[in-house]
Write a protein that holds these residues in place. Sequence first.
Motif, mmCIF file in Angstrom:
data_model
loop_
_atom_site.group_PDB
_atom_site.id
_atom_site.type_symbol
_atom_site.label_atom_id
_atom_site.label_comp_id
_atom_site.label_asym_id
_atom_site.label_seq_id
_atom_site.Cartn_x
_atom_site.Cartn_y
_atom_site.Cartn_z
ATOM 1 N N ARG A 1 0.833 -1.203 0.000
ATOM 2 C CA ARG A 1 0.000 0.000 0.000
ATOM 3 C C ARG A 1 0.865 1.249 0.000
ATOM 4 O O ARG A 1 0.484 2.265 -0.585
ATOM 5 C CB ARG A 1 -0.909 0.016 1.225
ATOM 6 C CG ARG A 1 -1.976 -1.069 1.224
ATOM 7 C CD ARG A 1 -3.040 -0.798 0.154
ATOM 8 N NE ARG A 1 -3.544 0.562 0.202
ATOM 9 C CZ ARG A 1 -4.443 1.007 1.059
ATOM 10 N NH1 ARG A 1 -4.961 0.189 1.950
ATOM 11 N NH2 ARG A 1 -4.840 2.262 1.024
ATOM 12 N N PHE B 1 5.650 -3.310 -7.863
ATOM 13 C CA PHE B 1 4.325 -3.346 -7.257
ATOM 14 C C PHE B 1 3.543 -4.508 -7.854
ATOM 15 O O PHE B 1 3.731 -4.868 -9.010
ATOM 16 C CB PHE B 1 3.545 -2.048 -7.543
ATOM 17 C CG PHE B 1 4.303 -0.789 -7.278
ATOM 18 C CD1 PHE B 1 4.211 0.283 -8.138
ATOM 19 C CD2 PHE B 1 5.101 -0.665 -6.152
ATOM 20 C CE1 PHE B 1 4.896 1.456 -7.893
ATOM 21 C CE2 PHE B 1 5.797 0.506 -5.896
ATOM 22 C CZ PHE B 1 5.696 1.563 -6.782
ATOM 23 N N THR C 1 -1.010 1.880 -4.689
ATOM 24 C CA THR C 1 0.276 1.842 -3.992
ATOM 25 C C THR C 1 0.852 3.246 -4.040
ATOM 26 O O THR C 1 1.049 3.791 -5.129
ATOM 27 C CB THR C 1 1.265 0.871 -4.659
ATOM 28 O OG1 THR C 1 0.784 -0.461 -4.540
ATOM 29 C CG2 THR C 1 2.637 0.988 -4.022
#
Lengths: 115, 114
Positions: B9, B21, B109
């Motif tokens: 996150r 990610f 993210t």
Amino acid sequence: AQKVTQAQTEISVVEKEDVTLDCVYETRDTTYYLFWYKQPPSGELVFLIRRNSFDEQNEISGRYSWNFQKSTSSFNFTITASQVVDSAVYFCALDSGAGSYQLTFGKGTKLSVIP
Amino acid sequence: DTGVSQDPRHKITKRGQNVTFRCDPISEHNRLYWYRQTLGQGPEFLTYFQNEAQLEKSRLLSDRFSAERPKGSFSTLEIQRTEQGDSAMYLCASSPGTGVLLAFFGQGTRLTVV
């Protein structure tokens, strides 16, 4: 080129007031889709509505309503009797309809509903 | 939870480092999208996949960025040699595919490059 303009950067209203968020778009496509998303502080974009360019009927969903006017290239969003939980950033977006789902977003309007 | 899931996150990295990610789409959604959102702006399209095929890339996706979706399931977005200008929220979305233009977004993210 496609463009979405949300002229209102920030709006503050007192709880229970009605508020309208403006969205003006530009596209050369005859078939396109318009969207509204809500982004609360958590960051997730929450889908609210999708409207295609051939359907100019206004839509109401609970306290939310949308006014699509092709003649003025606008797709405005009204919240009736606003609540504190409505506080968020609201984005208007445009998809060319070519099927790629490459959304063009406006810069967003930050709505603050004050108790 | 059956929504779009993104991990991590939050990510803080030093300039010049590589970061990766991950995005897990909604099960059976064959389209997956990456968007980037900088502070005070709306999300900007980066790229999208139909199953495992990367079909479209934005000019924003410089050669330091690479995205993959092996086996048409989860996707990864890698940024090499990060720069401060890469600091942003990276959002992933998935949709059921042709005929149903409806995308569901993950929580994103947030990348900070120091």
